[in-house]
Scaffold this active site. Sequence first.
Site, PDB file in Angstrom:
ATOM      1  N   TYR A 126     -28.797  32.964 -73.714  1.00  0.00           N
ATOM      2  CA  TYR A 126     -27.378  32.643 -73.531  1.00  0.00           C
ATOM      3  C   TYR A 126     -26.871  33.223 -72.208  1.00  0.00           C
ATOM      4  CZ  TYR A 126     -27.186  30.645 -78.138  1.00  0.00           C
ATOM      5  OH  TYR A 126     -27.392  29.825 -79.219  1.00  0.00           O
ATOM      6  N   TYR A 163     -30.567  18.645 -78.792  1.00  0.00           N
ATOM      7  CA  TYR A 163     -30.802  19.553 -77.650  1.00  0.00           C
ATOM      8  C   TYR A 163     -32.139  20.281 -77.801  1.00  0.00           C
ATOM      9  CZ  TYR A 163     -29.547  23.273 -74.253  1.00  0.00           C
ATOM     10  OH  TYR A 163     -29.509  24.156 -73.202  1.00  0.00           O
ATOM     11  N   LYS A 214     -35.247  19.946 -75.204  1.00  0.00           N
ATOM     12  CA  LYS A 214     -35.700  21.125 -74.460  1.00  0.00           C
ATOM     13  C   LYS A 214     -37.146  21.491 -74.810  1.00  0.00           C
ATOM     14  CE  LYS A 214     -32.028  21.955 -71.967  1.00  0.00           C
ATOM     15  NZ  LYS A 214     -32.090  21.908 -70.499  1.00  0.00           N
TER      16      LYS A 214
HETATM   17  N1  LIG Z   1     -25.704  28.284 -70.189  1.00  0.00           N
HETATM   18  C1  LIG Z   1     -26.661  28.673 -70.982  1.00  0.00           C
HETATM   19  O1  LIG Z   1     -26.537  29.663 -71.734  1.00  0.00           O
HETATM   20  C2  LIG Z   1     -27.963  27.962 -71.021  1.00  0.00           C
HETATM   21  C3  LIG Z   1     -28.973  28.462 -71.852  1.00  0.00           C
HETATM   22  C4  LIG Z   1     -30.211  27.833 -71.873  1.00  0.00           C
HETATM   23  C5  LIG Z   1     -30.420  26.716 -71.081  1.00  0.00           C
HETATM   24  N2  LIG Z   1     -29.411  26.231 -70.309  1.00  0.00           N
HETATM   25  C6  LIG Z   1     -29.697  25.049 -69.506  1.00  0.00           C
HETATM   26  O2  LIG Z   1     -29.415  25.349 -68.145  1.00  0.00           O
HETATM   27  C7  LIG Z   1     -28.983  24.163 -67.471  1.00  0.00           C
HETATM   28  C8  LIG Z   1     -27.646  24.420 -66.805  1.00  0.00           C
HETATM   29  O3  LIG Z   1     -26.700  24.784 -67.803  1.00  0.00           O
HETATM   30  P1  LIG Z   1     -25.238  25.308 -67.417  1.00  0.00           P
HETATM   31  O4  LIG Z   1     -24.808  26.182 -68.518  1.00  0.00           O
HETATM   32  O5  LIG Z   1     -25.211  25.810 -66.026  1.00  0.00           O
HETATM   33  O6  LIG Z   1     -24.407  23.937 -67.529  1.00  0.00           O
HETATM   34  P2  LIG Z   1     -22.966  23.553 -66.967  1.00  0.00           P
HETATM   35  O7  LIG Z   1     -22.241  24.776 -66.490  1.00  0.00           O
HETATM   36  O8  LIG Z   1     -22.350  22.720 -68.017  1.00  0.00           O
HETATM   37  O9  LIG Z   1     -23.324  22.644 -65.691  1.00  0.00           O
HETATM   38  C9  LIG Z   1     -24.078  21.508 -65.902  1.00  0.00           C
HETATM   39  C10 LIG Z   1     -24.412  20.851 -64.578  1.00  0.00           C
HETATM   40  O10 LIG Z   1     -25.229  19.715 -64.862  1.00  0.00           O
HETATM   41  C11 LIG Z   1     -24.639  18.572 -64.288  1.00  0.00           C
HETATM   42  N3  LIG Z   1     -24.957  17.390 -65.089  1.00  0.00           N
HETATM   43  C12 LIG Z   1     -24.685  17.150 -66.386  1.00  0.00           C
HETATM   44  N4  LIG Z   1     -25.136  15.925 -66.734  1.00  0.00           N
HETATM   45  C13 LIG Z   1     -25.701  15.393 -65.615  1.00  0.00           C
HETATM   46  C14 LIG Z   1     -26.298  14.157 -65.310  1.00  0.00           C
HETATM   47  N5  LIG Z   1     -26.452  13.199 -66.223  1.00  0.00           N
HETATM   48  N6  LIG Z   1     -26.736  13.947 -64.041  1.00  0.00           N
HETATM   49  C15 LIG Z   1     -26.609  14.903 -63.082  1.00  0.00           C
HETATM   50  N7  LIG Z   1     -26.031  16.084 -63.311  1.00  0.00           N
HETATM   51  C16 LIG Z   1     -25.584  16.333 -64.558  1.00  0.00           C
HETATM   52  C17 LIG Z   1     -23.155  18.863 -64.228  1.00  0.00           C
HETATM   53  O11 LIG Z   1     -22.523  18.017 -63.264  1.00  0.00           O
HETATM   54  P3  LIG Z   1     -20.903  17.907 -63.153  1.00  0.00           P
HETATM   55  O12 LIG Z   1     -20.464  19.181 -62.465  1.00  0.00           O
HETATM   56  O13 LIG Z   1     -20.673  16.700 -62.339  1.00  0.00           O
HETATM   57  O14 LIG Z   1     -20.399  17.811 -64.560  1.00  0.00           O
HETATM   58  C18 LIG Z   1     -23.183  20.345 -63.855  1.00  0.00           C
HETATM   59  O15 LIG Z   1     -23.381  20.477 -62.461  1.00  0.00           O
HETATM   60  C19 LIG Z   1     -28.933  23.065 -68.547  1.00  0.00           C
HETATM   61  O16 LIG Z   1     -30.116  22.324 -68.526  1.00  0.00           O
HETATM   62  C20 LIG Z   1     -28.831  23.859 -69.836  1.00  0.00           C
HETATM   63  O17 LIG Z   1     -29.311  23.134 -70.929  1.00  0.00           O
HETATM   64  C21 LIG Z   1     -28.187  26.825 -70.258  1.00  0.00           C
END
Ligand SMILES: NC(=O)c1ccc[n+]([C@@H]2O[C@H](COP(=O)([O-])OP(=O)(O)OC[C@H]3O[C@@H](n4cnc5c(N)ncnc54)[C@H](OP(=O)(O)O)[C@@H]3O)[C@@H](O)[C@H]2O)c1
Length: 241
Positions: free
Chosen positions: A179, A147, A151
């Site tokens: 986070y 990851y 990133k």
């Molecule tokens: N949450 C955090 O604290 C955090 C921190 C730093 C960065 N991020 C980044 O922010 C972004 C969103 O994170 P999140 O926490 O909102 O994630 P999440 O709640 O797990 O949601 C992930 C989303 O991405 C979609 N997805 C996953 N794999 C995919 C693929 N191969 N093709 C198309 N769509 C795909 C999922 O679709 P489905 O609904 O169909 O599964 C879902 O809509 C990510 O890039 C993550 O790395 C998150």
Amino acid sequence: MSKVALVTGGSRGIGAAISLALKNAGYTVAANYAGNDEAAQKFTAETGIKTYKWSVADYDACAEGIARVEAELGPVAVLVNNAGITRDSMFHKMTREQWKEVIDTNLSGLFNMTHPVWSGMRDRKFGRIINISSINGQKGQAGQANYSAAKAGDLGFTKALAQEGARAGITVNAICPGYIGTEMVRAIDEKVLNERIIPQIPVGRLGEPEEIARCVVFLASDDAGFITGSTITANGGQYFT
Ligand SMILES: NC(=O)c1ccc[n+]([C@@H]2O[C@H](COP(=O)([O-])OP(=O)(O)OC[C@H]3O[C@@H](n4cnc5c(N)ncnc54)[C@H](OP(=O)(O)O)[C@@H]3O)[C@@H](O)[C@H]2O)c1
């Protein structure tokens, strides 16, 4: 006519907040997702935002999906590369599959999605590419070699492409969330979250998805036209670059 914004992973978590904020800012929004039909249908029913299913890890599926969005809604002016996954493991236990899945989605996904919209943006002399990277791409994180590598790669991609897009009116920027309270983070053991992660965040709480969404709306706006190749760090003071 309102501009079209395409948000990958736009039906859940941070992506859902981004899709909604862009809609409220006047964009016609298309939200892509990978496989959770139930969440996507619920999201469309609640917001009126159209959802489109394909994997950002599959180049041909991206090209076909984008062509469908553009035929239905118009040319994509704003692309938010938000879709991302985790497959955490200490490196000595990490499998090739865990490595590949994360690189294919979190890094190659940016190529697969941006490449098909790039020529159109160049022709129209306008575009906004906003890549959602992570604090763990900036500082590295044990248990996330896959990851963190992907990133960090997103940030290199952002800076290189910003230089190519500048003369064509295309800005390319990244946001590094810390986070944020989505399912991805809530999946972490509660004890680890409360005793190890939250105490490391100076503001003393997780971020809200809407706080990231507001950064996206700003970067997408005409007001942000002089900002390109940059990274907005939104992590509650946890890490300074
Ligand atoms: N949450 C955090 O604290 C955090 C921190 C730093 C960065 N991020 C980044 O922010 C972004 C969103 O994170 P999140 O926490 O909102 O994630 P999440 O709640 O797990 O949601 C992930 C989303 O991405 C979609 N997805 C996953 N794999 C995919 C693929 N191969 N093709 C198309 N769509 C795909 C999922 O679709 P489905 O609904 O169909 O599964 C879902 O809509 C990510 O890039 C993550 O790395 C998150």
